[in-house]
Design an enzyme around this catalytic site. Structure first.
Site, PDB file in Angstrom:
ATOM      1  N   ASP A 131       0.748  -1.178  -0.126  1.00 47.38           N
ATOM      2  CA  ASP A 131       0.105  -0.024  -0.078  1.00 47.38           C
ATOM      3  C   ASP A 131       0.700   1.295   0.083  1.00 47.38           C
ATOM      4  OD1 ASP A 131       1.197  -0.031   2.554  1.00 47.38           O
ATOM      5  OD2 ASP A 131      -0.788  -0.586   3.753  1.00 47.38           O
ATOM      6  N   GLU A 146      -0.034  -9.138  -1.039  1.00 48.86           N
ATOM      7  CA  GLU A 146      -0.851  -8.335   0.185  1.00 48.86           C
ATOM      8  C   GLU A 146      -2.057  -7.483   0.022  1.00 48.86           C
ATOM      9  OE1 GLU A 146       0.676  -5.371   3.173  1.00 48.86           O
ATOM     10  OE2 GLU A 146       1.638  -7.232   3.835  1.00 48.86           O
ATOM     11  N   GLU A 191      -2.066   5.154   2.849  1.00 46.25           N
ATOM     12  CA  GLU A 191      -2.038   3.728   2.340  1.00 46.25           C
ATOM     13  C   GLU A 191      -3.362   3.011   2.180  1.00 46.25           C
ATOM     14  OE1 GLU A 191      -0.687   4.968   5.226  1.00 46.25           O
ATOM     15  OE2 GLU A 191       1.720   4.902   4.466  1.00 46.25           O
ATOM     16  N   HIS A 206       6.135   5.709  12.803  1.00 52.53           N
ATOM     17  CA  HIS A 206       6.491   6.508  11.688  1.00 52.53           C
ATOM     18  C   HIS A 206       5.379   7.140  10.783  1.00 52.53           C
ATOM     19  CE1 HIS A 206       5.399   3.821   8.498  1.00 52.53           C
ATOM     20  NE2 HIS A 206       5.774   2.771   9.511  1.00 52.53           N
ATOM     21  N   ARG A 235       2.556   8.686   8.547  1.00 45.34           N
ATOM     22  CA  ARG A 235       2.127  10.059   8.490  1.00 45.34           C
ATOM     23  C   ARG A 235       1.117  10.486   9.234  1.00 45.34           C
ATOM     24  NH1 ARG A 235       4.878   9.822   3.474  1.00 45.34           N
ATOM     25  NH2 ARG A 235       5.799  11.748   2.583  1.00 45.34           N
ATOM     26  N   HIS A 292      13.032   5.783  12.578  1.00 46.28           N
ATOM     27  CA  HIS A 292      12.900   5.820  11.043  1.00 46.28           C
ATOM     28  C   HIS A 292      13.468   7.214  10.790  1.00 46.28           C
ATOM     29  CE1 HIS A 292      10.692   6.650   7.383  1.00 46.28           C
ATOM     30  NE2 HIS A 292       9.893   5.231   7.619  1.00 46.28           N
TER      31      HIS A 292
HETATM   32  C1  UD1 Z   1       6.774   5.173   3.392  1.00 44.94           C
HETATM   33  C2  UD1 Z   1       5.355   4.750   2.942  1.00 44.94           C
HETATM   34  C3  UD1 Z   1       4.329   4.247   3.971  1.00 44.94           C
HETATM   35  C4  UD1 Z   1       5.266   3.012   4.601  1.00 44.94           C
HETATM   36  C5  UD1 Z   1       6.592   3.455   5.216  1.00 44.94           C
HETATM   37  C6  UD1 Z   1       7.532   2.390   5.415  1.00 44.94           C
HETATM   38  C7  UD1 Z   1       4.164   6.254   1.380  1.00 44.94           C
HETATM   39  C8  UD1 Z   1       3.751   7.741   0.886  1.00 44.94           C
HETATM   40  N1  UD1 Z   1       4.672   6.078   2.541  1.00 44.94           N
HETATM   41  O1  UD1 Z   1       6.671   6.012   4.608  1.00 44.94           O
HETATM   42  O2  UD1 Z   1       3.519   3.649   3.424  1.00 44.94           O
HETATM   43  O3  UD1 Z   1       4.559   2.416   5.618  1.00 44.94           O
HETATM   44  O4  UD1 Z   1       7.344   4.165   3.971  1.00 44.94           O
HETATM   45  O5  UD1 Z   1       8.609   2.737   6.344  1.00 44.94           O
HETATM   46  O6  UD1 Z   1       4.406   5.676   0.370  1.00 44.94           O
HETATM   47  N2  UD1 Z   1      14.238   8.627   4.212  1.00 44.94           N
HETATM   48  C9  UD1 Z   1      15.498   8.445   4.506  1.00 44.94           C
HETATM   49  N3  UD1 Z   1      16.045   7.313   4.208  1.00 44.94           N
HETATM   50  C10 UD1 Z   1      15.266   6.305   3.894  1.00 44.94           C
HETATM   51  C11 UD1 Z   1      14.072   6.436   4.136  1.00 44.94           C
HETATM   52  C12 UD1 Z   1      13.512   7.665   4.393  1.00 44.94           C
HETATM   53  O7  UD1 Z   1      16.203   9.561   4.727  1.00 44.94           O
HETATM   54  O8  UD1 Z   1      15.971   5.251   3.538  1.00 44.94           O
HETATM   55  C13 UD1 Z   1      13.561  10.075   4.907  1.00 44.94           C
HETATM   56  C14 UD1 Z   1      13.408  10.935   3.822  1.00 44.94           C
HETATM   57  O9  UD1 Z   1      13.783  12.351   4.126  1.00 44.94           O
HETATM   58  C15 UD1 Z   1      12.259  10.854   3.056  1.00 44.94           C
HETATM   59  C16 UD1 Z   1      11.319  10.563   4.320  1.00 44.94           C
HETATM   60  O10 UD1 Z   1      12.345   9.814   5.207  1.00 44.94           O
HETATM   61  O11 UD1 Z   1      11.751  11.939   2.473  1.00 44.94           O
HETATM   62  C17 UD1 Z   1      10.224  10.017   4.262  1.00 44.94           C
HETATM   63  O12 UD1 Z   1      10.070   8.703   3.276  1.00 44.94           O
HETATM   64  P1  UD1 Z   1       8.811   8.480   2.566  1.00 44.94           P
HETATM   65  O13 UD1 Z   1       8.928   7.160   1.839  1.00 44.94           O
HETATM   66  O14 UD1 Z   1       8.348   9.579   1.965  1.00 44.94           O
HETATM   67  O15 UD1 Z   1       7.919   8.380   3.827  1.00 44.94           O
HETATM   68  P2  UD1 Z   1       7.596   7.145   4.833  1.00 44.94           P
HETATM   69  O16 UD1 Z   1       7.219   7.851   6.178  1.00 44.94           O
HETATM   70  O17 UD1 Z   1       9.076   6.553   5.107  1.00 44.94           O
HETATM   71  N1  UDP Z   2      12.238  -2.980  10.770  1.00 43.93           N
HETATM   72  C1  UDP Z   2      13.721  -3.333  10.611  1.00 43.93           C
HETATM   73  N2  UDP Z   2      14.445  -2.705  11.152  1.00 43.93           N
HETATM   74  C2  UDP Z   2      14.106  -1.622  12.012  1.00 43.93           C
HETATM   75  C3  UDP Z   2      12.762  -1.319  12.130  1.00 43.93           C
HETATM   76  C4  UDP Z   2      11.808  -2.228  11.632  1.00 43.93           C
HETATM   77  O1  UDP Z   2      14.162  -4.376   9.754  1.00 43.93           O
HETATM   78  O2  UDP Z   2      14.853  -0.852  12.550  1.00 43.93           O
HETATM   79  C5  UDP Z   2      11.340  -4.033   9.822  1.00 43.93           C
HETATM   80  C6  UDP Z   2      10.135  -4.845  10.589  1.00 43.93           C
HETATM   81  O3  UDP Z   2      10.601  -5.932  11.246  1.00 43.93           O
HETATM   82  C7  UDP Z   2       9.261  -4.899   9.687  1.00 43.93           C
HETATM   83  C8  UDP Z   2       9.352  -3.698   8.869  1.00 43.93           C
HETATM   84  O4  UDP Z   2      10.741  -3.211   8.997  1.00 43.93           O
HETATM   85  O5  UDP Z   2       9.163  -6.033   8.863  1.00 43.93           O
HETATM   86  C9  UDP Z   2       8.541  -2.815   9.140  1.00 43.93           C
HETATM   87  O6  UDP Z   2       8.825  -1.650   8.338  1.00 43.93           O
HETATM   88  P1  UDP Z   2       8.026   0.037   8.650  1.00 43.93           P
HETATM   89  O7  UDP Z   2       7.819   0.194  10.222  1.00 43.93           O
HETATM   90  O8  UDP Z   2       9.073   0.948   8.097  1.00 43.93           O
HETATM   91  O9  UDP Z   2       6.666  -0.010   7.826  1.00 43.93           O
HETATM   92  P2  UDP Z   2       5.262  -0.672   7.820  1.00 43.93           P
HETATM   93  O10 UDP Z   2       5.361  -2.058   8.496  1.00 43.93           O
HETATM   94  O11 UDP Z   2       4.715   0.311   8.670  1.00 43.93           O
HETATM   95  O12 UDP Z   2       4.961  -0.679   6.610  1.00 43.93           O
END
Ligand code: UD1
Ligand code: UDP
Length: 371
Positions: A95, A117, A131, A208, A210, A241
């Site tokens: 999602d 999924e 999502e 984490h 939004r 995160h």
């Molecule tokens: C995204 C997904 C969310 C998912 C989550 C898992 C969308 C809109 N959101 O949210 O559905 O549950 O990932 O974690 O699709 N960043 C880094 N390095 C990384 C990752 C993130 O620096 O490796 C920072 C960046 O500044 C980036 C911000 O985090 O712009 C947000 O990342 P983004 O993918 O937009 O949103 P998430 O909250 O991570």
């Molecule tokens: N996870 C990880 N390292 C971390 C935190 C989470 O590998 O430091 C794993 C966790 O076991 C799960 C996934 O990342 O499988 C969850 O990711 P996230 O919370 O970013 O996204 P969501 O589950 O909310 O989509």
């Protein structure tokens, strides 16, 4: 059959890695992997663990990116890949915005979509945001739906999705978990190496979403801080995160307490081992609501709703909401009421048996009429 798998964030990567491994090993399938890199470091951690080398890397992540930026960059980037590769089907997961936009790009190129999924729903279009809408839209573009549970299938049927396109497979997260859980493992991370898991009660925290940014996150972290201040034998370990907005709030409310450790995101293997050695878990993550029950760990979900009611029904997950007082009281009860703790701390597997990937590939091979 040429199968193009697309993912971009940490959870998609974890849940698709075992499937891509199996697709790569299958002699009848030409498997191509494209990552959007909506996440960068957190995606690369998973690719390294599972030794996956993408054929295409759109490398779209920008600091503090908006949903619009992700959408535009994935749509144009993937369009080029699809025109070049002309796959028979693309596979997307879950999602995220990578998921929905990849499905849209495939539709524009008249390429069938398999949704892994599929069918999770809360019924509230703004929660989780974005999502819930991402998965509804992906579901209506997809040609084959791999639903983890019967409840997920029923959600799709209610939306008018044709029954013969829906398959119950279990969730691939359990396939991933079984690859790393239960094996002897020693922590390399300094904080984890120095944590006394025998004499301290460790609470693992992640947060984490939004819709939790801002006020909700302040409430959640406020409750965690109260628990840390009140219980000397509790150690909070929170791999934060990389979202700068999350980091800022976590630092503001949780730094300065000796028994709260804010650390960098962990690789999947140490993270699973951390969950397995924890007393309980506080999270708004989707994936952890699926993993923790199989590890027999109680989970307080800091959200207003969940699309994963199966583990709530099984008793290992409680929906704690986003208010400081309620979260604090539930966490305190888990720390002080043994019967309450024991009721939640039993292993259940409502999401899968570790064979989801095998089923998905079998179904794909039997679906050539759709392609
Ligand atoms: C995204 C997904 C969310 C998912 C989550 C898992 C969308 C809109 N959101 O949210 O559905 O549950 O990932 O974690 O699709 N960043 C880094 N390095 C990384 C990752 C993130 O620096 O490796 C920072 C960046 O500044 C980036 C911000 O985090 O712009 C947000 O990342 P983004 O993918 O937009 O949103 P998430 O909250 O991570
Ligand atoms: N996870 C990880 N390292 C971390 C935190 C989470 O590998 O430091 C794993 C966790 O076991 C799960 C996934 O990342 O499988 C969850 O990711 P996230 O919370 O970013 O996204 P969501 O589950 O909310 O989509």
């Amino acid at each position: 059959m040429k199968v193009l798998t697309v993912f971009g964030t940490r959870p998609e990567a974890i849940k698709m890695a075992p499937l891509v491994e199996m697709l790569n090993a299958d002699a009848e399938i030409d498997s191509v992997l494209c990552v959007t890199a909506q996440h960068r470091e957190m995606l690369d951690q998973v690719l390294a663990l599972f030794k996956l080398t993408p054929d295409y890397d759109l490398n779209i992540m920008k600091p503090n990116q908006t949903i619009g930026m992700i959408t535009a960059n994935v749509l144009t980037g993937l369009d080029d890949v699809l025109k070049k590769e002309k796959p028979d089907i693309i596979l997307v997961h879950g999602d995220t915005t990578t998921t929905f936009v990849s499905a849209l790009a495939a539709f524009y190129n008249q390429i069938p979509v398999g949704h892994v999924e599929a069918g999770l729903r809360t019924g509230d279009k703004y929660s989780p945001y974005p999502e819930e809408m991402n998965r509804i839209l992906t579901g209506h573009i997809a040609d084959i739906h791999f639903a983890p549970t019967t409840r997920n299938r029923d959600n799709l049927l209610r939306e008018g999705i044709a029954e013969d396109t829906i398959h119950i497979t279990g969730n691939t997260v359990i396939d991933a978990l079984l690859r790393v859980a239960g094996k002897p493992y020693e922590f390399e991370d300094e904080v984890l190496k120095n944590t006394d898991f025998e004499n301290k009660r460790v609470i693992t925290v992640t947060c984490h979403r939004r819709e939790n940014l801002g006020e909700n996150m302040e409430q959640i972290f406020g409750a965690i801080r109260m628990i840390a201040d009140e219980f000397d034998d509790v150690e909070i370990i929170y791999p934060v995160h990389l979202n700068p907005k999350v980091r800022e709030t976590a630092k503001k409310i949780l730094s300065g307490a000796d028994n709260v450790k804010l650390i960098a995101p962990l690789q999947y293997q140490p993270f699973v081992n951390l969950m397995a050695r924890s007393h309980f878990i506080i999270t708004d993550s989707g994936g952890m609501q699926e993993e923790a029950p199989s590890l027999g760990k109680p989970v307080l979900v800091v959200r207003k709703e969940t699309e994963r009611p199966e583990a709530v029904a099984a008793g290992t997950v409680k929906l704690a909401g986003v208010e400081k007082k309620t979260i604090y009281e539930l966490a305190k009860r888990l720390l002080t009421d043994n019967a309450f703790y024991d009721e939640m701390a039993h292993a259940v597997n409502p999401y899968g048996d570790g064979k989801a990937c095998e089923r998905i590939i079998k179904i794909l091979k039997n679906s050539e009429n759709l392609l």
